[in-house]
Design an enzyme around this catalytic site. Structure first.
Site, PDB file in Angstrom:
ATOM      1  N   SER A  29      -2.358  -3.865   1.679  1.00  0.00           N
ATOM      2  CA  SER A  29      -3.195  -4.448   1.023  1.00  0.00           C
ATOM      3  C   SER A  29      -2.685  -5.630   0.188  1.00  0.00           C
ATOM      4  O   SER A  29      -2.062  -5.515  -1.354  1.00  0.00           O
ATOM      5  CB  SER A  29      -3.677  -3.309  -0.142  1.00  0.00           C
ATOM      6  OG  SER A  29      -2.184  -2.846  -1.391  1.00  0.00           O
TER       7      SER A  29
ATOM      8  N   HIS B 176      -3.256   2.601   2.347  1.00  0.00           N
ATOM      9  CA  HIS B 176      -2.193   3.360   3.074  1.00  0.00           C
ATOM     10  C   HIS B 176      -2.508   4.309   3.205  1.00  0.00           C
ATOM     11  O   HIS B 176      -1.049   5.697   4.633  1.00  0.00           O
ATOM     12  CB  HIS B 176      -1.024   3.497   2.053  1.00  0.00           C
ATOM     13  CG  HIS B 176      -1.110   2.219   1.231  1.00  0.00           C
ATOM     14  ND1 HIS B 176      -0.278   1.680   0.069  1.00  0.00           N
ATOM     15  CD2 HIS B 176      -0.785   0.620   1.645  1.00  0.00           C
ATOM     16  CE1 HIS B 176       0.372   0.732  -0.211  1.00  0.00           C
ATOM     17  NE2 HIS B 176      -0.085  -0.153   0.873  1.00  0.00           N
TER      18      HIS B 176
ATOM     19  N   GLN C 134      -5.205   4.153  -4.390  1.00  0.00           N
ATOM     20  CA  GLN C 134      -3.678   3.340  -3.401  1.00  0.00           C
ATOM     21  C   GLN C 134      -2.524   4.837  -3.960  1.00  0.00           C
ATOM     22  O   GLN C 134      -1.843   4.408  -2.564  1.00  0.00           O
ATOM     23  CB  GLN C 134      -3.413   2.063  -2.953  1.00  0.00           C
ATOM     24  CG  GLN C 134      -2.447   1.857  -2.277  1.00  0.00           C
ATOM     25  CD  GLN C 134      -2.496   0.319  -1.964  1.00  0.00           C
ATOM     26  OE1 GLN C 134      -3.508  -0.598  -1.273  1.00  0.00           O
ATOM     27  NE2 GLN C 134      -0.995  -0.199  -2.327  1.00  0.00           N
ATOM     28  N   GLU C 135      -2.165   4.962  -5.235  1.00  0.00           N
ATOM     29  CA  GLU C 135      -0.338   5.631  -5.025  1.00  0.00           C
ATOM     30  C   GLU C 135      -0.923   5.989  -6.799  1.00  0.00           C
ATOM     31  O   GLU C 135      -1.471   5.614  -7.910  1.00  0.00           O
ATOM     32  CB  GLU C 135       0.185   4.462  -5.183  1.00  0.00           C
ATOM     33  CG  GLU C 135       0.374   3.300  -4.364  1.00  0.00           C
ATOM     34  CD  GLU C 135       1.274   2.083  -5.006  1.00  0.00           C
ATOM     35  OE1 GLU C 135       2.418   1.962  -5.563  1.00  0.00           O
ATOM     36  OE2 GLU C 135       1.059   0.911  -3.206  1.00  0.00           O
TER      37      GLU C 135
ATOM     38  N   GLU D 264       3.485   5.216   3.077  1.00  0.00           N
ATOM     39  CA  GLU D 264       4.827   5.194   1.533  1.00  0.00           C
ATOM     40  C   GLU D 264       5.766   6.372   1.448  1.00  0.00           C
ATOM     41  O   GLU D 264       6.176   6.513   0.397  1.00  0.00           O
ATOM     42  CB  GLU D 264       4.294   5.018   0.192  1.00  0.00           C
ATOM     43  CG  GLU D 264       3.935   3.002   0.375  1.00  0.00           C
ATOM     44  CD  GLU D 264       3.650   2.469  -0.652  1.00  0.00           C
ATOM     45  OE1 GLU D 264       3.610   2.561  -1.776  1.00  0.00           O
ATOM     46  OE2 GLU D 264       3.153   0.820  -0.594  1.00  0.00           O
TER      47      GLU D 264
ATOM     48  N   ASP E  34      -1.274   3.274  -8.576  1.00  0.00           N
ATOM     49  CA  ASP E  34      -1.860   2.133  -8.482  1.00  0.00           C
ATOM     50  C   ASP E  34      -2.829   2.091  -7.872  1.00  0.00           C
ATOM     51  O   ASP E  34      -2.913   2.015  -6.990  1.00  0.00           O
ATOM     52  CB  ASP E  34      -0.123   1.138  -7.459  1.00  0.00           C
ATOM     53  CG  ASP E  34      -1.218   0.092  -6.654  1.00  0.00           C
ATOM     54  OD1 ASP E  34      -1.958  -0.156  -7.299  1.00  0.00           O
ATOM     55  OD2 ASP E  34      -0.595  -0.859  -5.803  1.00  0.00           O
TER      56      ASP E  34
ATOM     57  N   GLU F  97      -1.010  -0.186 -11.912  1.00  0.00           N
ATOM     58  CA  GLU F  97      -1.696  -1.176 -11.688  1.00  0.00           C
ATOM     59  C   GLU F  97      -2.639  -1.719 -11.030  1.00  0.00           C
ATOM     60  O   GLU F  97      -3.420  -0.843 -10.451  1.00  0.00           O
ATOM     61  CB  GLU F  97      -0.137  -0.736 -10.780  1.00  0.00           C
ATOM     62  CG  GLU F  97       0.315  -1.897  -9.961  1.00  0.00           C
ATOM     63  CD  GLU F  97       1.261  -2.354  -8.700  1.00  0.00           C
ATOM     64  OE1 GLU F  97       1.894  -0.780  -8.585  1.00  0.00           O
ATOM     65  OE2 GLU F  97       1.043  -2.863  -7.861  1.00  0.00           O
TER      66      GLU F  97
ATOM     67  N   ASP G 251      -0.708  -6.314 -10.085  1.00  0.00           N
ATOM     68  CA  ASP G 251      -0.115  -6.986  -8.483  1.00  0.00           C
ATOM     69  C   ASP G 251      -0.642  -8.262  -7.488  1.00  0.00           C
ATOM     70  O   ASP G 251      -0.506  -9.565  -7.581  1.00  0.00           O
ATOM     71  CB  ASP G 251       0.350  -6.243  -8.021  1.00  0.00           C
ATOM     72  CG  ASP G 251       0.923  -5.670  -6.213  1.00  0.00           C
ATOM     73  OD1 ASP G 251       0.934  -6.927  -6.069  1.00  0.00           O
ATOM     74  OD2 ASP G 251       0.563  -5.371  -5.675  1.00  0.00           O
TER      75      ASP G 251
ATOM     76  N   LYS H 232       7.209  -8.133  -6.191  1.00  0.00           N
ATOM     77  CA  LYS H 232       7.413  -8.818  -4.324  1.00  0.00           C
ATOM     78  C   LYS H 232       8.184  -9.555  -3.947  1.00  0.00           C
ATOM     79  O   LYS H 232       7.613 -10.696  -3.837  1.00  0.00           O
ATOM     80  CB  LYS H 232       5.816  -7.779  -4.427  1.00  0.00           C
ATOM     81  CG  LYS H 232       5.876  -6.810  -4.198  1.00  0.00           C
ATOM     82  CD  LYS H 232       4.202  -6.700  -3.530  1.00  0.00           C
ATOM     83  CE  LYS H 232       4.260  -5.389  -3.598  1.00  0.00           C
ATOM     84  NZ  LYS H 232       2.278  -4.886  -3.945  1.00  0.00           N
TER      85      LYS H 232
ATOM     86  N   HIS I 116       8.615  -2.256  -3.691  1.00  0.00           N
ATOM     87  CA  HIS I 116       8.572  -2.324  -2.124  1.00  0.00           C
ATOM     88  C   HIS I 116       7.604  -2.954  -1.270  1.00  0.00           C
ATOM     89  O   HIS I 116       6.589  -3.375  -2.412  1.00  0.00           O
ATOM     90  CB  HIS I 116       8.911  -0.742  -1.343  1.00  0.00           C
ATOM     91  CG  HIS I 116       8.448  -0.011  -1.845  1.00  0.00           C
ATOM     92  ND1 HIS I 116       8.003   1.006  -0.755  1.00  0.00           N
ATOM     93  CD2 HIS I 116       7.175  -0.339  -2.724  1.00  0.00           C
ATOM     94  CE1 HIS I 116       6.989   1.938  -1.523  1.00  0.00           C
ATOM     95  NE2 HIS I 116       6.618   1.258  -2.403  1.00  0.00           N
ATOM     96  N   ARG I 117       7.422  -2.840  -0.450  1.00  0.00           N
ATOM     97  CA  ARG I 117       6.419  -2.871   0.135  1.00  0.00           C
ATOM     98  C   ARG I 117       5.680  -1.512   1.126  1.00  0.00           C
ATOM     99  O   ARG I 117       6.496  -1.435   1.632  1.00  0.00           O
ATOM    100  CB  ARG I 117       5.636  -4.029   1.400  1.00  0.00           C
ATOM    101  CG  ARG I 117       6.517  -5.646   0.568  1.00  0.00           C
ATOM    102  CD  ARG I 117       5.075  -6.314  -0.215  1.00  0.00           C
ATOM    103  NE  ARG I 117       4.076  -5.953  -0.562  1.00  0.00           N
ATOM    104  CZ  ARG I 117       2.947  -6.892  -0.401  1.00  0.00           C
ATOM    105  NH1 ARG I 117       3.541  -8.067  -0.774  1.00  0.00           N
ATOM    106  NH2 ARG I 117       1.934  -7.031  -0.317  1.00  0.00           N
ATOM    107  N   SER I 118       4.359  -1.834   1.656  1.00  0.00           N
ATOM    108  CA  SER I 118       4.097  -0.686   2.418  1.00  0.00           C
ATOM    109  C   SER I 118       5.056  -0.628   4.120  1.00  0.00           C
ATOM    110  O   SER I 118       5.316   1.088   4.218  1.00  0.00           O
ATOM    111  CB  SER I 118       2.802  -0.421   2.489  1.00  0.00           C
ATOM    112  OG  SER I 118       2.067  -1.559   2.817  1.00  0.00           O
TER     113      SER I 118
ATOM    114  N   LYS J  12       9.492   0.412  -8.317  1.00  0.00           N
ATOM    115  CA  LYS J  12       8.581   1.580  -7.172  1.00  0.00           C
ATOM    116  C   LYS J  12       8.700   1.105  -6.150  1.00  0.00           C
ATOM    117  O   LYS J  12       8.994   0.168  -4.544  1.00  0.00           O
ATOM    118  CB  LYS J  12       6.759   0.762  -7.479  1.00  0.00           C
ATOM    119  CG  LYS J  12       6.137   0.818  -6.790  1.00  0.00           C
ATOM    120  CD  LYS J  12       4.292   0.552  -7.128  1.00  0.00           C
ATOM    121  CE  LYS J  12       3.878  -0.360  -6.445  1.00  0.00           C
ATOM    122  NZ  LYS J  12       2.625  -0.026  -5.787  1.00  0.00           N
TER     123      LYS J  12
HETATM  124  P1  PGA Z   1       1.090  -2.760  -0.330  1.00  0.00           P
HETATM  125  O1  PGA Z   1       1.058  -2.368  -0.955  1.00  0.00           O
HETATM  126  O2  PGA Z   1       2.789  -3.129   0.173  1.00  0.00           O
HETATM  127  O3  PGA Z   1       0.142  -2.719   0.972  1.00  0.00           O
HETATM  128  O4  PGA Z   1       0.196  -4.324  -0.602  1.00  0.00           O
HETATM  129  C1  PGA Z   1       1.737  -1.703  -2.047  1.00  0.00           C
HETATM  130  C2  PGA Z   1       0.685  -2.168  -3.818  1.00  0.00           C
HETATM  131  O5  PGA Z   1      -0.455  -2.482  -3.533  1.00  0.00           O
HETATM  132  O6  PGA Z   1       1.708  -2.137  -4.735  1.00  0.00           O
HETATM  133 ZN    ZN Z   2      -0.264  -3.186  -5.990  1.00  0.00          ZN
END
Ligand code: PGA
Ligand code: ZN
Length: 422
Positions: A44, A157, A165-166, A207, A244, A293, A320, A345, A373-375, A396
């Site tokens: 994302s 994800h 998402q999270e 993740e 998130d 987030e 983000d 990131k 991190h990234r996904s 995270k």
């Molecule tokens: P991404 O997701 O690594 O797929 O962008 C992580 C996030 O949105 O924080």
């Molecule tokens: Zn994010």
């Protein structure tokens, strides 16, 4: 500073945790020290991120191979950096930025530039025979970050019906990383049992968090609270929740149906901007949530400002996709009083130097920093050292499951034990 120079730079294509190609770089020095780094990849992604260069040849890895980026490392970048003093990170990163010449690193690719940038820092630490976090932060690198563990996955994800998402658990009562990780794992395991007992699936998302279909997103939060309680912990005192919402994705879905607000495409619910703000505030009032987030989309500055005004003094609001680790976007956020924390990131911006500059500006202005991190990840643990090196306070890095996530937690355990015995 010692004069040790870069002797060789080699890029190669490896795989990330989703089985997609990514860049790995090995930097060798005149004193035979070596630094290796691998580049992660998002799903994302924000549209203002630095560009991840992919070959686009549909016959090879579905267009996702990164051979061009690898070639850029081996030819163009190696040519200008061989012979440079490895301890001059800023000079090295500046040279790559100039060689690229674009605002978003689209010519060389942020994946090639970041691979070199991180491998250079690792090689430098190796040459000095000190750990990476110490190279980054010196004797001041002593603060272990509070982990946000993503134990229920949704959005882009996971192939389930959760829009957010999270869903993360934050062991705020832990005094050490060792304790934080133990607490997180205990709740993660109990959560699995809670899901099983309700006949819900326990397969995992990108993740490492579980990815069941639920009645709605709020049920996901309720399940976390249930698992926290069943594991013998108390909400607020021991654990808080972080979300998130990755809501740029809902904004993009709304654009596709020509609407101004946010479309929760998985459950087909539409919310206007005002309704979205109310929804976030309701969640924050109802549950022990310490951090949200990307509650709003990357370009929704006005709504972000309103949200910050309304609950910014109560909870952490992390940008983000909004900030993409970019100092100019963070400056705008500071000027307009938008958000109060930034997700960091390194691959969103493309060099270690720029990442450190953004962190510095955030801290100077009282914005909290969450290293992330990234996904799509690899076994590279650079972000664990970075989080300690800059005293970020928070990290995270997914569920405490799957090696691409767990390796970062293991690295933090190693670092904490080193710091303790110093
Ligand atoms: P991404 O997701 O690594 O797929 O962008 C992580 C996030 O949105 O924080
Ligand atoms: Zn994010």
């Amino acid at each position: 500073m010692k004069n040790v120079v870069i002797k060789n730079i080699e890029g190669m294509q490896i795989l990330d945790s989703r089985g997609n190609p990514t860049v790995q770089v090995k930097v060798s020095l005149s004193d035979d020290s070596i630094g290796i780094a691998s580049v992660p990849s998002g799903a994302s992604t924000g549209s203002f991120e630095a560009v991840e260069l992919r070959d686009g040849d549909m016959q090879v890895y579905n267009g996702l191979s990164v051979q061009k980026a690898v070639d850029n490392v081996n030819k163009k970048i190696a040519k200008i950096l061989i012979g440079e003093n490895v301890f001059e990170q800023r000079n090295i990163d500046d040279k790559m930025i100039s060689l690229d010449g674009t605002d978003n690193k689209s010519k060389l690719g942020a994946n090639s530039i970041l691979g070199v940038s991180l491998a250079v820092a690792r090689a430098a630490a190796c040459s000095l025979n000190i750990p990476l976090y110490k190279y980054i932060g010196g004797i001041n690198a002593t603060m272990m970050p509070m982990p946000m563990m993503n134990v229920l996955n949704g959005g882009r994800h996971a192939n389930n019906n959760l829009n957010i998402q999270e869903f993360m658990i934050v062991p705020v009562g832990a005094k050490t990383i060792k304790e934080a990780i133990q607490m997180g794992v205990e709740v993660y395991k109990v959560l699995k049992e809670v899901l099983k007992n309700k006949n819900l699936v326990t397969s995992v998302g990108d993740e490492g968090g579980f990815a069941p279909d639920l009645e709605n997103d709020e049920q996901a939060i309720e399940l976390l609270l249930e698992a926290i309680k069943d594991a013998g912990y108390k909400e607020k005192r021991d654990f808080e929740i972080a979300l998130d919402m990755a809501s740029t994705e809902m904004r993009d879905a709304a654009k596709k149906i020509n609407k101004e607000g946010y479309y929760f495409w998985k459950t087909k619910e539409y919310r206007t901007k005002a309704e979205m703000i109310d929804y976030i505030i309701d969640l924050a009032n109802k549950y022990p949530i310490m951090s949200i987030e990307d509650g709003l989309a990357e370009e929704d500055w006005k709504a972000w400002k309103e949200l910050t005004k309304k609950i910014g003094n109560k909870i952490q609001l992390v940008g983000d996709d909004l900030f993409v680790t970019n100092i100019e976007r963070l400056k705008k956020g500071i000027d307009e009083e938008v958000a109060n924390a930034i997700l960091i990131k390194p691959n969103q911006i493309g060099t270690l130097t720029e990442t450190l500059d953004t962190i510095k500006l955030a801290k100077k202005n009282g914005y909290k920093t969450v290293i992330s991190h990234r996904s799509g990840e690899t076994e590279d643990t650079f972000i664990a050292d970075l989080a300690v090196g800059v005293n970020s306070g928070q990290i995270k890095t997914g569920a405490p499951a799957r090696t691409d996530r767990v390796c970062k937690y293991n690295r933090l355990l190693n670092i904490e034990s080193e710091i303790e015995y110093n």
